[in-house]
Design a protein around this motif. Structure first.
Motif, PDB file in Angstrom:
ATOM      1  N   GLU A  81     105.331  46.521 -33.422  1.00 48.92           N
ATOM      2  CA  GLU A  81     104.047  45.949 -32.995  1.00 48.92           C
ATOM      3  C   GLU A  81     103.165  45.798 -34.222  1.00 48.92           C
ATOM      4  OE1 GLU A  81     101.696  47.189 -29.564  1.00 48.92           O
ATOM      5  OE2 GLU A  81     103.476  48.332 -29.017  1.00 48.92           O
ATOM      6  N   LEU A  82     103.063  44.584 -34.696  1.00 43.99           N
ATOM      7  CA  LEU A  82     102.346  44.388 -35.962  1.00 43.99           C
ATOM      8  C   LEU A  82     101.551  43.090 -35.853  1.00 43.99           C
ATOM      9  CD1 LEU A  82     102.365  45.889 -38.666  1.00 43.99           C
ATOM     10  CD2 LEU A  82     104.127  44.341 -39.448  1.00 43.99           C
ATOM     11  N   THR A  83     100.282  43.180 -36.176  1.00 44.12           N
ATOM     12  CA  THR A  83      99.494  41.947 -36.236  1.00 44.12           C
ATOM     13  C   THR A  83      99.561  41.436 -37.669  1.00 44.12           C
ATOM     14  OG1 THR A  83      98.016  43.141 -34.785  1.00 44.12           O
ATOM     15  CG2 THR A  83      97.326  40.946 -35.468  1.00 44.12           C
ATOM     16  N   VAL A  84      99.994  40.185 -37.799  1.00 37.19           N
ATOM     17  CA  VAL A  84     100.220  39.652 -39.143  1.00 37.19           C
ATOM     18  C   VAL A  84      99.240  38.504 -39.415  1.00 37.19           C
ATOM     19  CG1 VAL A  84     101.899  38.590 -40.680  1.00 37.19           C
ATOM     20  CG2 VAL A  84     102.644  40.247 -38.979  1.00 37.19           C
ATOM     21  N   TYR A  85      98.626  38.550 -40.560  1.00 38.60           N
ATOM     22  CA  TYR A  85      97.738  37.468 -41.000  1.00 38.60           C
ATOM     23  C   TYR A  85      98.270  36.897 -42.305  1.00 38.60           C
ATOM     24  CZ  TYR A  85      94.431  39.726 -37.811  1.00 38.60           C
ATOM     25  OH  TYR A  85      93.828  40.269 -36.723  1.00 38.60           O
ATOM     26  N   ASP A  86      97.994  35.628 -42.506  1.00 45.35           N
ATOM     27  CA  ASP A  86      98.375  35.014 -43.789  1.00 45.35           C
ATOM     28  C   ASP A  86      97.292  35.296 -44.815  1.00 45.35           C
ATOM     29  OD1 ASP A  86     100.761  33.933 -43.019  1.00 45.35           O
ATOM     30  OD2 ASP A  86      99.797  32.181 -42.117  1.00 45.35           O
TER      31      ASP A  86
END
Lengths: 532, 264
Positions: A81-86
């Motif tokens: 469960e990981l929120t990824v942003y560029d």
């Protein structure tokens, strides 16, 4: 000895995840803490060697065992469960710049330490904010309130202060106490190259103190002189100067407001008073301002600066006031006070010594002063590059004969310029209006190869040539051009309506207008100017 | 009591006098153009503290520029000139060439050029420049029709020209005349060189200048030649037959002019 009593590493090592995304549309905006759930770790990823790797991460992610530089695929395996942003490095740089703008209110000497550090030279500034401790507190708490993770320190050298911020925040080191403060810190705090840090660790040197205990020449032989210099700076033995973003203005006056101002009359009044104070300060040393800058610091951190340049040194507050009123009046996006400005600053970026001139009966001097003042006002409104005078150039090429120069700086030179004198009794030999780029015309075959055309078509209108003068041959400057430039044959022609043109044929028939096989190629004709 | 009354009376008289002088009674300072016919119609020349308009079709831009440069040269009397130019005008009819200007006998050293991005900026700059009495003349060059150059704008320019005594010259290319408070309005075309052999040298610039509006006198149409050496207009030196119609003799239109002004 001048001492850089500073080094304010305002670092943003963690929690950058939501920031990088937000930074692209607004300067400094608080983190939407509510939006990010505490349980889900978030990371910012960047593409490195064709793989997405973690650029920065928040505390939860760090606790879950992730670290920067880890590939995203591995990170997902560790922590599904990981929120990824560029990552948006441009927006990051802009945010850092905006924070530096905001820091201008503490000291005029702010230097960037990319990717996320700032140096503030606070020599002689701290007492204005209640001492070093209070100042550090103000800066750190203000930035924390906006959602940045801040780590600050004050030390005598910039490298020492930066080393301290890598480990803990809020430390203030007295002069001479650097060695004690820095020694227990791990090597990585020095911020040296990854290979150096790793190499030192392998050698069993874990803290800066361990490294400092070794002889310098051993370290230098293994890791280079740059690293030992950095180590010495961190230990307070020697100092590297910081490079501030802006040159230090000659004079600064400012007004702080306990209650932010929003109304236009109040802002105008403040500028007026500041102008008076600035002129007083300059007057004591017989100086006048050539370049002025007004800074408007908003309560929410945004900073707007307006600059005005003048042709001659300004020594009157009314003139300064009027120039800024013109400038404010002409802004395409007006000054937005938002929730108000809590600091307005006026600085003279460039000053020069004013020679007092006695007004005599010669009105000419006075006239020039008035003209210069008018030029300054117009330039303040529409920009200095739009008010020009022309200076003669030493060339035969017609389109380069005059050089447009900003009137503010070249008015005196232009009034002394020597233009080629006209020949008495001759009609005008040069056109009144000249096209910057000669415009191509269509010419049916000329009867004489070297002769003028009988008619030509320009801008879809055909002109019948009634009267011709020429040719006047102008050779191009072969010593300046790299490519092949053709000689021009200019003709002054008049059409049946009485319109007078200056047209030319590009190239000479026998020598220049031939292809590789020696066959003639058709010439191009242009209209270059219009006579009155 | 009586003294107060007398002073009131005197101040009222003064006001009436001022109103009258600002209109017709007081002759404005005028500068002769050099062309005898035109100067006679203009009662001695162009008024200094006033607005003058020069209109031309798009392709006649260079002639109109030459004409207005001549007017400015006459009016400015070697004082600095400010030439406010719209950016579009430069691409459309070419930049002003300093060599060309000096070939006409005018001094490029006293010229300050302002490149205004749009008409609003041009108008403001012109009004600003007109307030500066160190200038000899202010020229505003505008290409095409424009809504902003209405009666109000022209009135503003006239008022600032009157208060400072600096003449305002409006060069309107590719535009149709609209009501304005200008002192004179000209329509300029290029005139033929005097007939002769095709290879013979051409002479000084020739203008076919039509005075279509004159607030204080009759109108007319003349062929004018610009004398580059003497820096003045004159009758064409070698012109066997008059090409343009003889000046139309109209009675002084002061009365009708006044009515028009009231209406506008």
């Amino acid at each position: 000895m001048a001492m850089c009593k500073s080094g304010e590493g305002a670092q943003v090592p963690r929690e950058t995840a939501p920031l990088t995304r937000i930074a692209s549309n607004d300067a400094i905006r608080p983190l939407p803490m509510g939006e990010v759930k505490k349980e889900i770790p978030s990371v910012v990823v960047i593409k490195e060697h064709n793989a997405l790797v973690i650029h920065s991460l928040d505390d939860i992610a760090a606790r879950s065992g992730l670290s920067t530089g880890l590939p995203l695929a591995n990170a997902r395996a560790i922590c599904p469960e990981l929120t990824v942003y560029d990552a948006d490095e441009v927006a990051d740089a802009k945010t850092l710049n905006d924070i530096a703008d905001w820091c201008d209110r503490f000291t005029p000497l702010v230097a960037l330490d990319p990717p996320y550090g700032l140096f503030l030279d606070i020599t002689g500034c701290a007492h204005l904010f209640g001492g070093e401790h209070a100042m550090l507190q103000i800066i750190c708490s203000a930035l924390s309130r906006r959602g940045f993770a801040v780590s600050g320190a004050i030390a005598a050298t910039s490298v020492c202060a930066r080393t301290l911020t890598r480990h803990s925040s809020g430390r203030i080191i007295e002069d001479g106490a650097e060695v004690e403060a820095v020694s227990p810190l791990p090597i990585s705090a020095l911020g040296a190259d990854e290979t150096i840090t790793k190499g030192l660790r392998r050698a069993g040197l874990k803290t800066i103190g361990d490294v400092a205990a070794r002889a310098r020449h051993e370290i230098a032989a293994r890791f280079g002189a740059a690293f030992t210099t950095r180590l010495e700076h961190a230990l307070g033995q020697g100092d590297a100067p910081i490079s501030p973003r802006k040159p230090l203005p000659d004079y600064i006056v400012e007004k702080r407001f306990p209650e932010p101002v929003t109304t236009e009359p109040m802002i105008a009044l403040t500028l007026q008073n500041l102008a008076k104070m600035l002129v007083q300060a300059m007057d004591k040393q017989g100086k006048g301002a050539r370049k002025l800058e007004a800074g408007f610091f908003r309560t929410d951190g945004a900073v707007r600066t307006l600059a005005v340049e003048t042709g001659r040194a300004v020594t009157k507050p009314e003139v300064i006031d009027r120039l800024f009123r013109e400038r404010l009046d002409a802004l395409s996006d007006p000054l937005d006070p938002g929730f108000g400005f809590d600091l307005i600053r006026l600085s003279a970026g460039r000053t020069e010594i004013v020679v007092q001139q006695q007004r005599d009966l010669d009105a000419h001097v006075h006239d020039n002063d008035e003209l210069a003042a008018l030029i300054d006002r117009i330039a303040a409104r529409i920009g200095g590059k739009r008010v020009v005078v022309y200076l003669p150039e030493d060339t035969h090429i017609p389109e380069r004969a005059a050089l447009a120069a900003p009137a503010q700086h070249h008015l005196a030179a232009a009034s002394q310029a020597a233009w080629p004198a006209r020949a008495e009794g001759e009609p005008p030999l040069r056109p009144l209006r000249l096209f910057e780029r000669p415009e191509p015309i269509k010419v049916p075959f000329a009867t004489v190869p070297d002769g003028p055309p009988h008619r030509f078509t320009w801008r879809r209108a055909t002109h019948q040539v009634v009267r011709v003068e020429g040719p006047e041959r102008i050779a191009m400057e072969w010593w300046q051009q790299d490519g092949k430039v053709l000689t021009r044959d200019y003709f002054r022609v008049e059409d049946e309506q009485g319109l007078r043109f200056w047209i030319f044929r590009d190239g000479l028939y026998d020598s220049e207008l031939i292809d590789e096989d020696g066959k003639p190629i058709p010439a191009n004709w242009f209209v270059h100017g219009l006579f009155a | 009591m009586t003294s107060a009354r007398l002073s009131t009376l005197a101040s009222l008289r003064g006001r009436i006098e001022r109103i009258e002088t600002s209109n017709e009674a007081h002759p404005l300072p005028r500068i002769a153009l050099g062309h005898a016919g035109a100067d006679a119609m203009l009662k001695g020349g162009l008024a200094k503290a006033a607005v003058h308009e020069v209109f031309a079709e798009g392709h006649q831009g260079a002639s109109a520029t030459g004409f207005i440069a001549g007017l400015a040269g006459r009016l400015a009397a070697r004082k600095p000139l400010v030439w406010v130019r719209q950016d579009f005008s430069e691409t459309e009819s070419g930049a002003l060439s300093m060599n060309g200007l000096s070939e006409l006998g005018l001094d490029p050293r006293i010229l300050v050029t302002v490149r205004a991005a749009d008409i609003d900026n041009a108008l403001r700059t012109t009004a600003d420049a007109l307030a500066c009495d160190a200038l000899g003349a202010v020229i505003m060059e505008v290409w095409g029709e424009s809504k902003q150059l209405d009666l109000v704008a022209s009135r503003k320019l006239t008022l600032s020209a009157q208060s400072s005594g600096v003449p305002a010259l409006l060069l309107r290319l590719a535009a149709t005349p609209l009501p304005s408070t200008a002192e004179t309005r000209w329509i300029v075309r290029a005139a033929h060189s005097p007939p002769g052999a095709s290879w013979s040298a051409w002479g000084a610039p020739l203008f076919d200048a039509q005075l279509v509006r004159n607030r204080h006198g009759p109108v007319g149409r003349w062929i004018m030649e610009w004398k580059c050496d003497e820096c003045l207009f004159s009758e064409p030196s070698a012109y066997p037959q008059p090409v343009a119609a003889a000046p139309a003799h109209r009675s002084d239109q002061a009365a009708t002019g006044a009515k028009q002004r009231l209406a506008s």
